[in-house]
Design a protein around this motif. Structure first.
Motif, mmCIF file in Angstrom:
data_model
loop_
_atom_site.group_PDB
_atom_site.id
_atom_site.type_symbol
_atom_site.label_atom_id
_atom_site.label_comp_id
_atom_site.label_asym_id
_atom_site.label_seq_id
_atom_site.Cartn_x
_atom_site.Cartn_y
_atom_site.Cartn_z
ATOM 1 N N GLY A 1 -99.666 -59.738 -108.350
ATOM 2 C CA GLY A 1 -99.671 -61.164 -108.090
ATOM 3 C C GLY A 1 -98.896 -61.922 -109.145
ATOM 4 O O GLY A 1 -98.754 -61.471 -110.291
ATOM 5 N N GLY A 2 -98.374 -63.083 -108.771
ATOM 6 C CA GLY A 2 -97.638 -63.918 -109.708
ATOM 7 C C GLY A 2 -97.221 -65.211 -109.042
ATOM 8 O O GLY A 2 -97.458 -65.423 -107.841
ATOM 9 N N ALA A 3 -96.605 -66.082 -109.820
ATOM 10 C CA ALA A 3 -96.086 -67.334 -109.278
ATOM 11 C C ALA A 3 -94.988 -67.032 -108.273
ATOM 12 O O ALA A 3 -94.135 -66.161 -108.500
ATOM 13 C CB ALA A 3 -95.540 -68.207 -110.406
ATOM 14 N N ALA A 4 -95.002 -67.756 -107.152
ATOM 15 C CA ALA A 4 -94.031 -67.486 -106.087
ATOM 16 C C ALA A 4 -92.604 -67.626 -106.588
ATOM 17 O O ALA A 4 -91.731 -66.819 -106.233
ATOM 18 C CB ALA A 4 -94.272 -68.438 -104.911
ATOM 19 N N VAL B 1 -97.715 -57.819 -102.427
ATOM 20 C CA VAL B 1 -97.417 -58.947 -103.313
ATOM 21 C C VAL B 1 -98.234 -60.160 -102.886
ATOM 22 O O VAL B 1 -98.317 -60.487 -101.697
ATOM 23 C CB VAL B 1 -95.911 -59.279 -103.277
ATOM 24 C CG1 VAL B 1 -95.596 -60.469 -104.178
ATOM 25 C CG2 VAL B 1 -95.092 -58.052 -103.706
ATOM 26 N N VAL B 2 -98.830 -60.828 -103.861
ATOM 27 C CA VAL B 2 -99.625 -62.027 -103.633
ATOM 28 C C VAL B 2 -99.065 -63.142 -104.507
ATOM 29 O O VAL B 2 -98.880 -62.957 -105.715
ATOM 30 C CB VAL B 2 -101.116 -61.801 -103.963
ATOM 31 C CG1 VAL B 2 -101.910 -63.101 -103.811
ATOM 32 C CG2 VAL B 2 -101.700 -60.709 -103.081
ATOM 33 N N ASP C 1 -106.224 -68.374 -110.277
ATOM 34 C CA ASP C 1 -106.693 -67.709 -109.058
ATOM 35 C C ASP C 1 -106.341 -66.220 -109.079
ATOM 36 O O ASP C 1 -107.144 -65.369 -108.659
ATOM 37 C CB ASP C 1 -106.079 -68.370 -107.828
ATOM 38 C CG ASP C 1 -106.503 -69.826 -107.674
ATOM 39 O OD1 ASP C 1 -107.589 -70.181 -108.176
ATOM 40 O OD2 ASP C 1 -105.742 -70.596 -107.056
ATOM 41 N N LEU C 2 -105.147 -65.903 -109.543
ATOM 42 C CA LEU C 2 -104.714 -64.504 -109.570
ATOM 43 C C LEU C 2 -105.524 -63.690 -110.579
ATOM 44 O O LEU C 2 -105.889 -62.541 -110.303
ATOM 45 C CB LEU C 2 -103.224 -64.422 -109.909
ATOM 46 C CG LEU C 2 -102.283 -65.059 -108.879
ATOM 47 C CD1 LEU C 2 -100.868 -65.123 -109.429
ATOM 48 C CD2 LEU C 2 -102.308 -64.275 -107.567
ATOM 49 N N LEU C 3 -105.822 -64.279 -111.726
ATOM 50 C CA LEU C 3 -106.631 -63.571 -112.716
ATOM 51 C C LEU C 3 -108.055 -63.349 -112.197
ATOM 52 O O LEU C 3 -108.666 -62.308 -112.473
ATOM 53 C CB LEU C 3 -106.655 -64.349 -114.028
ATOM 54 C CG LEU C 3 -105.315 -64.383 -114.789
ATOM 55 C CD1 LEU C 3 -105.406 -65.334 -115.979
ATOM 56 C CD2 LEU C 3 -104.901 -62.989 -115.248
ATOM 57 N N SER D 1 -98.726 -63.455 -115.397
ATOM 58 C CA SER D 1 -99.447 -64.698 -115.639
ATOM 59 C C SER D 1 -98.680 -65.613 -116.584
ATOM 60 O O SER D 1 -98.169 -65.169 -117.614
ATOM 61 C CB SER D 1 -100.827 -64.392 -116.240
ATOM 62 O OG SER D 1 -101.495 -65.580 -116.600
ATOM 63 N N SER D 2 -98.659 -66.908 -116.232
ATOM 64 C CA SER D 2 -98.030 -67.907 -117.086
ATOM 65 C C SER D 2 -98.998 -68.464 -118.114
ATOM 66 O O SER D 2 -98.619 -69.315 -118.921
ATOM 67 C CB SER D 2 -97.472 -69.054 -116.231
ATOM 68 O OG SER D 2 -98.509 -69.640 -115.463
#
Length: 297
Positions: free
Chosen positions: A97-100, A123-124, A130-132, A145-146
C-alpha cells in the motif's frame, strides 16, 4: 554501436520510452537519470541515422520507424533481459500500500522488474494512517508511508520527497520580485491556492517551514489527488506545493514555474514499513526498494 550488452541496454531504454511515452517515466523504470536516458536515446538515433521520437510538452510521440523497431525487438529484448537477469526467481503475492500519486509515478515502475522474477502484487492506494492500520491488522504486507510509523512497526527510510512551490506562468508574473526577496509570504499571499485537502497539509507545512506562519491566501480548489492538483495549477486555478517528482516534468515543459527558491527545500521522508515476521517475497521487495537509486523526489 558498442558491445552486445550495451546494444541491449540501449534497446531496453528505447522500449521503455516507447511504452511509457515519456523520458522521465522511462528513467524511473530503468533506474537511470533522465539525462542518461536522453543520452542513450541519442546514441541509438545516431546509429540508426534518424529520429525515433518527436518531443512535445506532454512527452514524446514515436515516429513510424520507432513503432516498427518496437514491434521487431520488443519481445526479444524482454526475453534477453530475463535470461541475463542474475537474480533468482521469486514466488508469492505481496500486498503493498502507498499514496496513489507516488506509487503510480515512481513506486509501481520500480517494482515492475520483480514481476519478471515471478512475484505478484496486490496494490492498495490510501492515506498513510489508514494503510498502517491495515498493515497492523495483517491486511497488507508492506506500506510505503509518508509518515514515520509508531512503535510496533519496522520502518526503514527509503528516500526524501522535496517540495516545490509552483504556479502557472501568468500568476507567477503577478509576484513582485523585490517584495518576494524581502517578505516572500506577503508577496505570495494574493495567489489562490490549490490544495490536497481542506486542512492544506502540504501547503501549510511549506508555509510554516519557509515563512514561519500559516498561509493567508484563499483556496480556489481542493483536489484529493496530487496529480489533479498539478493539473489544476497548470490550468491556472492557483498555486500549490508539490513533490519534485510530480512537478518536474511540468517545470521542464514550462507549464508551471517555481515561485520560491529556498536555500534548503522542505523535505519529507518516505519509509518502507513492515510488521512482524516477513516472508522471502516481502524481504525481496524491501531489499529491492532500498537498493534503488530514487534520484531527486
Amino acid at each position: 554501436m558498442a558491445d552486445g550488452l550495451t546494444d541491449l541496454d540501449l534497446l531496453a531504454t528505447f522500449l521503455e520510452i516507447h511504452r511509457s511515452g515519456s523520458l522521465t517515466a522511462a528513467a524511473a523504470r530503468r533506474g537511470l537519470t533522465q539525462p542518461a536516458v536522453s543520452g542513450q536515446l541519442a546514441r541509438l538515433e545516431k546509429h540508426l541515422g534518424q529520429p525515433l521520437f518527436v518531443r512535445g510538452s506532454r512527452g514524446v510521440t514515436p515516429t513510424p520507424r520507432a513503432d516498427e523497431l518496437a514491434r521487431r525487438v520488443g519481445q526479444h529484448v524482454d526475453q534477453l533481459r530475463t535470461a541475463l537477469d542474475p537474480e533468482p526467481g521469486l514466488d508469492g503475492t505481496v500486498r503493498i500500500g502507498g499514496a496513489a500519486e507516488f506509487l503510480t509515478v515512481r513506486g509501481l515502475p520500480a517494482l515492475a522488474p520483480l514481476t519478471r522474477r515471478g512475484l505478484r502484487f496486490d496494490v492498495v492506494f490510501g492515506l498513510a494512517g489508514d494503510l498502517l492500520a491495515s498493515l497492523r491488522a495483517g491486511q497488507l504486507d508492506v506500506v510505503l508511508s509518508s509518515v514515520r510509523p509508531p512503535a510496533g512497526f519496522t520502518a526503514i527510510p527509503l528516500t526524501d520527497e522535496e517540495f516545490l512551490l509552483v504556479g502557472p506562468p501568468l500568476l507567477a508574473r503577478t509576484v513582485d520580485p523585490d517584495l518576494l526577496a524581502r517578505d516572500p509570504a506577503r508577496a505570495l499571499e494574493h495567489l489562490p491556492l490549490v490544495a490536497y485537502s481542506d486542512d492544506l497539509p502540504i501547503i501549510r507545512r511549506y508555509w510554516r517551514s519557509e515563512f514561519g506562519r500559516r498561509p493567508r491566501a484563499t483556496t480556489a480548489m481542493t483536489v484529493p489527488d496530487l496529480r489533479g492538483v498539478l493539473a489544476a495549477v497548470i490550468a491556472g486555478a492557483g498555486v500549490s506545493a508539490l513533490p519534485r517528482y510530480l512537478a518536474e516534468p511540468a517545470l521542464a515543459a514550462g507549464s508551471v514555474e517555481q515561485l520560491h527558491h529556498p536555500e534548503v527545500p522542505p523535505l519529507n521522508t518516505l519509509y518502507v514499513v513492515t510488521r512482524g515476521a516477513t516472508t522471502p517475497a516481502v524481504d525481496a521487495v524491501v531489499d529491492h526498494l532500498r537498493s534503488r537509486d530514487w534520484g531527486g523526489l
